[in-house]
Design a protein around this motif. Structure first.
Motif, PDB file in Angstrom:
ATOM      1  N   VAL A 141       0.839  -1.202   0.000  1.00 52.21           N
ATOM      2  CA  VAL A 141       0.000   0.000   0.000  1.00 52.21           C
ATOM      3  C   VAL A 141       0.872   1.250   0.000  1.00 52.21           C
ATOM      4  O   VAL A 141       0.647   2.195  -0.759  1.00 52.21           O
ATOM      5  N   VAL A 142       1.903   1.263   0.846  1.00 53.30           N
ATOM      6  CA  VAL A 142       2.804   2.421   0.870  1.00 53.30           C
ATOM      7  C   VAL A 142       3.451   2.611  -0.507  1.00 53.30           C
ATOM      8  O   VAL A 142       3.559   3.726  -1.011  1.00 53.30           O
ATOM      9  N   LYS A 143       3.808   1.501  -1.119  1.00 51.07           N
ATOM     10  CA  LYS A 143       4.451   1.578  -2.430  1.00 51.07           C
ATOM     11  C   LYS A 143       3.477   2.105  -3.484  1.00 51.07           C
ATOM     12  O   LYS A 143       3.821   2.962  -4.292  1.00 51.07           O
ATOM     13  N   GLU A 144       2.218   1.583  -3.453  1.00 49.42           N
ATOM     14  CA  GLU A 144       1.236   2.005  -4.446  1.00 49.42           C
ATOM     15  C   GLU A 144       0.892   3.484  -4.311  1.00 49.42           C
ATOM     16  O   GLU A 144       0.547   4.143  -5.281  1.00 49.42           O
ATOM     17  N   PHE A 145       0.980   4.017  -3.085  1.00 47.45           N
ATOM     18  CA  PHE A 145       0.747   5.455  -2.905  1.00 47.45           C
ATOM     19  C   PHE A 145       1.961   6.272  -3.329  1.00 47.45           C
ATOM     20  O   PHE A 145       1.963   7.499  -3.208  1.00 47.45           O
ATOM     21  N   GLY A 146       3.027   5.601  -3.747  1.00 50.72           N
ATOM     22  CA  GLY A 146       4.233   6.318  -4.167  1.00 50.72           C
ATOM     23  C   GLY A 146       4.973   6.966  -3.011  1.00 50.72           C
ATOM     24  O   GLY A 146       5.623   8.006  -3.177  1.00 50.72           O
ATOM     25  N   LEU A 147       4.891   6.368  -1.832  1.00 50.67           N
ATOM     26  CA  LEU A 147       5.514   6.995  -0.661  1.00 50.67           C
ATOM     27  C   LEU A 147       6.899   6.427  -0.345  1.00 50.67           C
ATOM     28  O   LEU A 147       7.540   6.872   0.604  1.00 50.67           O
ATOM     29  N   LEU A 148       7.368   5.431  -1.116  1.00 46.84           N
ATOM     30  CA  LEU A 148       8.691   4.884  -0.815  1.00 46.84           C
ATOM     31  C   LEU A 148       9.726   5.995  -0.898  1.00 46.84           C
ATOM     32  O   LEU A 148       9.677   6.850  -1.779  1.00 46.84           O
ATOM     33  N   ASP A 149      10.663   5.984   0.024  1.00 47.33           N
ATOM     34  CA  ASP A 149      11.705   7.004   0.094  1.00 47.33           C
ATOM     35  C   ASP A 149      11.174   8.405   0.374  1.00 47.33           C
ATOM     36  O   ASP A 149      11.850   9.392   0.109  1.00 47.33           O
TER      37      ASP A 149
END
Lengths: 303, 287
Positions: A141-149
């Protein structure tokens, strides 16, 4: 009345031939306290002892021979530690504000009987305490929201704690409806009432819940490890893991270009980093300590 | 007004529940979520077929849970009883302030502190070396790993754990102690017949909650120390999910393990609560 009952209770547990028992209790508690305190003293001592002392005693000093702040000067020379400290402060401050705003508003909505959707929303909050969705789905979910890094990845996923919402809610429920009704008659809207009446009345519980959130953000390690690859965005806990627990040498480059031959012993630098990460906790701890038992219990009992 | 908080909760607590769907998919990180192939229960095969790594993680998890229920769970109860029997309120408060503190430290800090004391060049080994007794490898010894974890948990959370018990102890009716004394009960008998029954409900409640967490043991704590002891001794279900999923790219399988683990946890809480009801205790929630 209350004082007299507490005296009776104390007596009830404690009369009888107490002298040997008391000595044993005292010794046990003293050992418990020493086990907690002595390591802290050692950590601080190692960070401020002289270079020779640290080297001679094999890396860990229980009591310093001098007050030597070289290791602190080294880590605050603009290197990786200073940067991580800034990141940790930003996350902690920003995160706590977001958490408090979201949680108080949610809790207030849930505290007034007859608000829209109260029952299902309360169940949503309660259920979130019992069940956690799991590591992989969270990551996705964090990745799909584009929040990585992104530092937001360290804030948003843990922004609302169901438990804290319940604590706040039970406090808000204690505010009598009549107070809010009279404000409404004077023409105040929902947000006005919330901001100028409910929040000022709730300062104590806001302080406790805010500090709980703040400690959580300051200590967050795993989410940072999971979501942040860019070392420039590392919070302090990741720096601690890399340089203290995994014992990676801090090079002169890591420390903002201090000259390599003048570096204090690695052990001193490591313990200085550890102290820096401890200090904010030690500062807020007395405030936290004064309120938490009460705050926790009201939440647990009425929730 | 409740909206922002609710949205955050739904987005990061309930949306991930849907993410569990990849447990039934052949998930590849660079293919959009919706377009991965469905594979039914294939990912769960690792569980049903008893994959060796999985079984090892399961075994370690259960072993750690059992050891910790035996050693970690009673510690705060004993400490609370001890504190409660103190005459001086002042001493009690000072001791509490000291013993609560470690709870607020992160695992990274706690483990760093433990390394300073127990590590190869740590306090105890330096002492042993100076006195010519040889050193002990506390941190890298696979056989001692569970003992190490357990002592760290006790150090960190025993003090904090007393809060609830101390609160429960103040709820006990002082008249009961008086009556017991009139009947000639010694202090130990008072403890056994008045104090312990007085906090029994709370003990059972916390045991039930602990049961729900029995497949969740010290994730951060273990990940931070896994390098030193190696995976065979330290792998638990949570680290298995992390190591095989995020690090090794077996997303579907790891999600399946995580999902089963979560469901078992919920089932354990509900089941234990039923048992508590049968024995006439309140449990976590009413029927």
């Amino acid at each position: 009345m209350t004082t007299s009952t507490s005296v009776v209770k104390q007596k009830g547990i404690d009369d009888g031939p107490a002298m040997p028992a008391r000595v044993v209790k005292g010794v046990v508690l003293l050992i418990c306290c020493a086990v907690v305190i002595v390591p802290f003293i050692g950590v601080i001592s190692t960070s401020i002892a002289s270079q020779e002392h640290v080297t001679n005693s094999g890396g860990f000093v229980l009591w310093p021979d001098a007050l030597n702040l070289d290791s602190y000067k080294t880590i605050f020379n603009g290197g990786v530690v200073q940067r991580a400290l800034m990141v940790s402060f930003v996350i902690t401050l920003g995160g706590t504000l977001i958490s408090l705003a979201g949680s108080t508003m949610l809790a207030y909505g849930l505290s007034r009987s007859g608000s829209f959707g109260q029952r299902p929303i309360l169940l949503i909050v309660l259920f979130s305490i019992l069940f956690s969705p799991g590591l992989i789905p969270n990551y996705l979910v964090v990745k799909e929201f584009g929040l990585l890094d992104s530092l937001l990845a360290l804030i948003l996923p843990t922004a609302i704690s169901g438990f804290n919402v319940i604590v706040l809610r039970s406090f808000f429920m204690g505010i009598p409806d009549s107070v809010l009704d009279s404000a409404r008659i004077d023409g105040a809207g929902d947000f006005r009432i919330f901001w100028s009446i409910v929040l000022p009345l709730s300062r104590a519980v806001l302080a406790v819940v805010g500090l709980f959130y703040a400690v959580g953000y300051w200590n967050a390690f795993f989410n940072a490890m999971l979501y942040i690859n860019d070392t420039a965005k590392w919070p302090l806990q990741l720096v601690l893991r890399t340089y203290v627990i995994n014992n990676t040498e801090l090079s002169a480059g890591d420390l903002g270009g201090a000259s390599a031959d003048q570096l204090p012993p690695q052990e001193s630098i490591q313990m200085a980093i550890l102290v820096v990460s401890l200090v904010p906790i030690l500062i807020v701890y007395p405030f936290l300590q004064r309120h938490f038992a009460k705050g926790m219990l009201t939440g647990a009992v009425k929730g | 007004m409740a909206l922002p908080g609710l949205v955050l909760l739904l987005a990061f607590h309930y949306l991930p529940l849907l993410g569990n769907l990849i447990a039934f998919q052949e998930y590849l990180p660079f293919v959009p979520l919706g377009r991965s192939a469905w594979v039914g229960l294939d990912n769960f095969a690792v569980i049903f077929n008893g994959d060796a790594e999985f079984l090892n993680a399961l075994k370690n998890t259960l072993l750690i849970t059992i050891v910790q229920v035996i050693f970690v769970f009673p510690a705060p109860i004993a400490l609370a009883l001890l504190l409660n029997s103190l005459l001086s309120e002042r001493i009690k408060r000072v001791v509490q302030s000291v013993l609560y503190l470690p709870h607020f430290l992160s695992w990274v800090i706690v483990i760093a502190i433990f390394q300073q004391i127990l590590g190869g060049s740590g306090l105890i080994n330096n002492f042993l070396r100076e006195h010519g007794m040889g050193t002990i490898d506390f941190l890298g010894n696979p056989d001692g790993f569970i003992a190490l974890l357990t002592s760290q948990v006790i150090w960190k959370d025993t003090g904090w754990g007393t809060i609830l018990f101390l609160a429960a102890l103040t709820q006990i009716d002082p008249g009961l102690y008086e009556a017991a004394r009139v009947d000639g009960a010694s202090r130990w008998r008072q403890l056994w017949h008045v104090t312990v029954p007085g906090i029994r409900g709370l003990i059972i409640l916390l045991l039930i909650l602990r049961l729900g967490d029995s497949l969740t043991v010290g994730f951060e704590q273990i990940i931070l120390q896994q390098n030193l002891v190696g995976r065979p001794a330290s792998e638990v279900l949570d680290t298995y999910v992390y190591n095989n999923g995020v690090l090794a790219g077996q997303w579907g399988v790891s999600a399946a393990v995580g999902l089963v683990k979560g469901l078992i946890g919920v089932a354990l809480v509900i089941g234990a609560n039923k048992v508590a009801h049968i024995f006439g205790e309140a449990g976590v929630y009413k029927k």
